[in-house]
Design a protein around this motif. Structure first.
Motif, short mmCIF file in Angstrom:
data_model
loop_
_atom_site.label_atom_id
_atom_site.label_comp_id
_atom_site.label_asym_id
_atom_site.label_seq_id
_atom_site.Cartn_x
_atom_site.Cartn_y
_atom_site.Cartn_z
N UNK A 510 0.88 -1.26 0.55
CA UNK A 510 -0.07 0.16 -0.09
C UNK A 510 0.64 0.95 -0.04
N UNK A 511 1.77 1.58 -0.78
CA UNK A 511 2.74 2.26 -0.82
C UNK A 511 2.25 3.27 -2.21
N UNK A 512 2.09 4.83 -1.88
CA UNK A 512 1.74 5.58 -2.99
C UNK A 512 2.63 5.08 -4.47
N UNK A 513 1.51 4.74 -5.25
CA UNK A 513 2.28 4.46 -6.23
C UNK A 513 3.18 5.70 -6.96
N UNK A 514 3.33 6.77 -7.30
CA UNK A 514 3.70 8.13 -7.07
C UNK A 514 5.38 8.00 -6.96
N UNK A 515 5.26 7.49 -5.97
CA UNK A 515 6.30 7.70 -4.19
C UNK A 515 7.27 6.80 -4.67
#
Length: 638
Positions: A510-515
């Motif tokens: 669940x890590x932000x895709x942009x990050x």
């Protein structure tokens, strides 16, 4: 497989948990540069080693915890955005991002091999700028493809990418070590206990075969039983034979760099792999060898060497003049001969590419077409079509709490890297412009079929031989063109799948895709520049580098690359597979037809064992030979 996912992947998410922070940037940069330097430095040595991502996973956790204790919590404002060096406790998402950041440095950039070969053996040395353009293009253009195929290779729950599940479990276990032990759930305490027991046991046992009893690395039981029998030695030796009854008590051999850890490979995939290994290595190879096919018995049964007509090792330098093939010298010296197992490996590579495409078309063609239609519909209307409830749930976190990576980011990166690649090819004579575009098209075409197989089996089908074959037919006698085409055609695809694997890890955690995207790009650029800098420093400072007199900096990997490039780029398939070996080309047709009966049996008996048979996976492992010791494969699959 779903049970493995449910057991490893966290069921809940905290959208407010820190992710891309100052600590990630600092530690990610430090670990990326450190691993890139170390791996590039040892790449030039006669016994190269490589530091992998587990080093980062283990060391970044205490480093992140330490920074959380000492960094100031003061708030800053830059370009209107407020941020802090220390947002609080070191989070699991930061831990994941640091590993994603540094993962680009765990292997050396492929362009390094071409740079070294051009400097010492073929043609004129390449400028440093050419190396930068080649490296960034081959490493970064894969991001565009990973974005393009994201909904096919990342979003569906069926695309499990088993190796990432191991990483997920490790991250959760390590993160639990930094929390209050009294508040840990019973399941997490059991994971901690198992982790420490396995770590202590593996560390202690490593010294037994590694230092005290190296014989335990390979125990050829058949050779021990008949030490004076030539056939027993050929069949039982794990290094120079077929590895029958050869066992190992060394875990580093079982989970070698060729195969990875067997713990991350699903059971059905391991069965397919062993079936392919046993059929082609223990049945077909000895039958062909002892039947004297292609005059095989005059050569070793298992070797990667090429031979002349008299049985001596083929001296490629004897047929070259100024780095190019001299037809008169070639006619005088004679054609190439190959061992039976080497020929079988090439035949399986020919069969594998058409088998892979046929398998994907039969078993996944309808789903791929529906996904393409849904993607086009979404682009036109901005709404979501054609998704099942499970698929929508699996990507819900990307649409709700976190913004997805805009398509324009991928498109912009693709245009930039395409321009750099064309500039490198045209400016430094690496490839004709249309050859570069053809290589990129090949990479795009093969990414989905190879990715579908790897996502469920944990094994990537090697297609380097196919790109070498294409380039050799188009540009015979041009070793630089051959190497560059392989770099932009095969390595781009391999890099794409590595990036896709990291995106799946971010998906699970669940890590932000942009990050994830930002960490991947930054880590890739940093690793490429550091490795090129290390290569330039060593090539200009080490006396007699890449020669026996420069030991230990003998450039063993570069020499192997030079030999392969020379064989394909100089001799070409017209000479290498001419005459007695021309029958191998029929395996392209056989590979296309092979999946059809299995597909029909699977449709007729949907609950039978045929649903678990995957012919591309069956053909995968034999393609690693003869470079991989045979007992590695036998013990891995068992």
């Amino acid at each position: 497989m779903q049970f493995m996912i449910d057991s490893a992947v966290p069921a809940s998410d905290d959208p407010d948990m820190p992710s891309l922070t100052f600590r990630v940037v600092v530690l990610g940069t430090v670990f990326t540069c450190a691993l890139a330097f170390t791996n590039a430095y040892y790449w030039f040595r006669s016994n190269p080693i490589a530091l992998g991502i587990p080093v980062v996973q283990l060391l970044s956790l205490p480093a992140g915890w330490a920074l959380a204790q000492v960094l100031p919590r003061r708030q800053f404002r830059t370009f209107g955005k407020q941020w802090t060096m220390n947002p609080g406790a070191f989070s699991i998402k930061e831990h994941v991002l640091i590993s994603v950041f540094a993962n680009a440095s765990t292997s050396t950039v492929y362009a390094l091999e071409l740079i070294v070969v051009r400097k010492f053996w073929i043609g004129t040395p390449l400028a440093f700028g050419a190396g930068v353009l080649m490296s960034l293009t081959s490493q970064l253009i894969g991001y565009s493809f990973s974005g393009l195929f994201h909904r096919i290779l990342v979003e569906p729950s069926a695309m499990a990418w088993p190796s990432t599940l191991v990483d997920v479990s490790l991250f959760r276990t390590l993160q639990a070590l930094m929390t209050d032990k009294h508040g840990l759930a019973r399941e997490m305490r059991q994971r901690q206990r198992l982790f420490w027991i396995a770590l202590a046991g593996s560390f202690a046992w490593y010294f037994v075969p590694g230092w005290f009893f190296p014989t335990l690395t390979m125990l050829p039981l058949l050779c021990f039983a008949a030490p004076n029998n030539v056939v027993a030695q050929q069949l039982g030796d794990g290094y120079n034979g077929l590895g029958m009854l050869a066992v190992t008590l060394d875990w580093s051999t079982i989970s070698s760099s060729y195969t990875g850890s067997p713990l991350a490979t699903p059971w059905f995939a391991a069965c397919n792999l062993f079936a392919g290994f046993a059929i082609f290595m223990w049945v077909i190879t000895p039958i062909a060898y002892y039947a004297n096919a292609w005059d095989a018995r005059s050569l070793p049964i298992y070797t990667s060497n090429l031979f002349a007509a008299n049985g001596s090792v083929y001296d490629i330098e004897a047929v070259l003049r100024d780095g190019r093939l001299d037809p008169e010298l070639y006619e005088e010296y004679g054609p190439v001969r190959m061992s039976t197992q080497f020929l079988i490996m090439y035949g399986l590579c020919f069969m594998g590419i058409t088998c892979l495409l046929s398998h994907v078309a039969l078993n996944h063609g309808r789903d791929l077409w529906r996904t393409l239609q849904a993607a086009v519909a979404e682009l036109r209307s901005g709404r979501s079509y054609g998704r099942s409830g499970a698929e929508r749930e699996s990507i819900a976190y990307e649409h709700s709490a976190y913004a997805r990576v805009p398509g324009v980011w991928y498109a912009g990166l693709f245009v930039a890297t395409l321009a750099m690649g064309l500039g490198a090819c045209q400016g430094f004579g690496l490839l004709p412009w249309w050859g570069f575009l053809l290589a990129i098209a090949v990479a795009a075409l093969l990414t989905v079929p190879v990715g579908l197989i790897e996502a469920v089996s944990n094994f990537q089908y090697g297609l380097g031989v196919i790109t070498e074959l294409i380039a050799a037919f188009i540009w015979p006698g041009e070793p630089t063109f051959n190497a560059a085409f392989k770099m932009f055609g095969y390595i781009t695809m391999r890099q794409t799948l590595q990036l896709t694997r990291d995106q799946k890890l971010g998906h699970y955690m669940r890590v932000p895709p942009r990050h994830v995207f930002a960490a991947q790009v930054a880590g890739t650029v940093a690793a490429a520049l550091v490795q090129l800098g290390v290569a330039a420093w060593l090539m200009h400072s080490v006396p007699n580098i890449c020669t026996d007199a420069g030991a230990p900096f003998t450039c063993r990997k570069a020499r192997l690359f030079y030999a392969t490039t020379t064989i394909w780029g100089v001799l070409g398939p017209q000479r290498q597979f001419a005459g007695r070996y021309a029958t191998l080309y029929w395996l392209f047709l056989a590979g296309a037809a092979l999946p059809v009966p299995v597909w029909l049996l699977r449709r007729r008996f949907p609950r039978s064992m045929w649903r678990l048979v995957s012919l591309p996976v069956v053909l995968t492992l034999p393609g690693y030979f003869p470079n991989m010791p045979t007992h590695n494969a036998a013990m891995f699959t068992l």
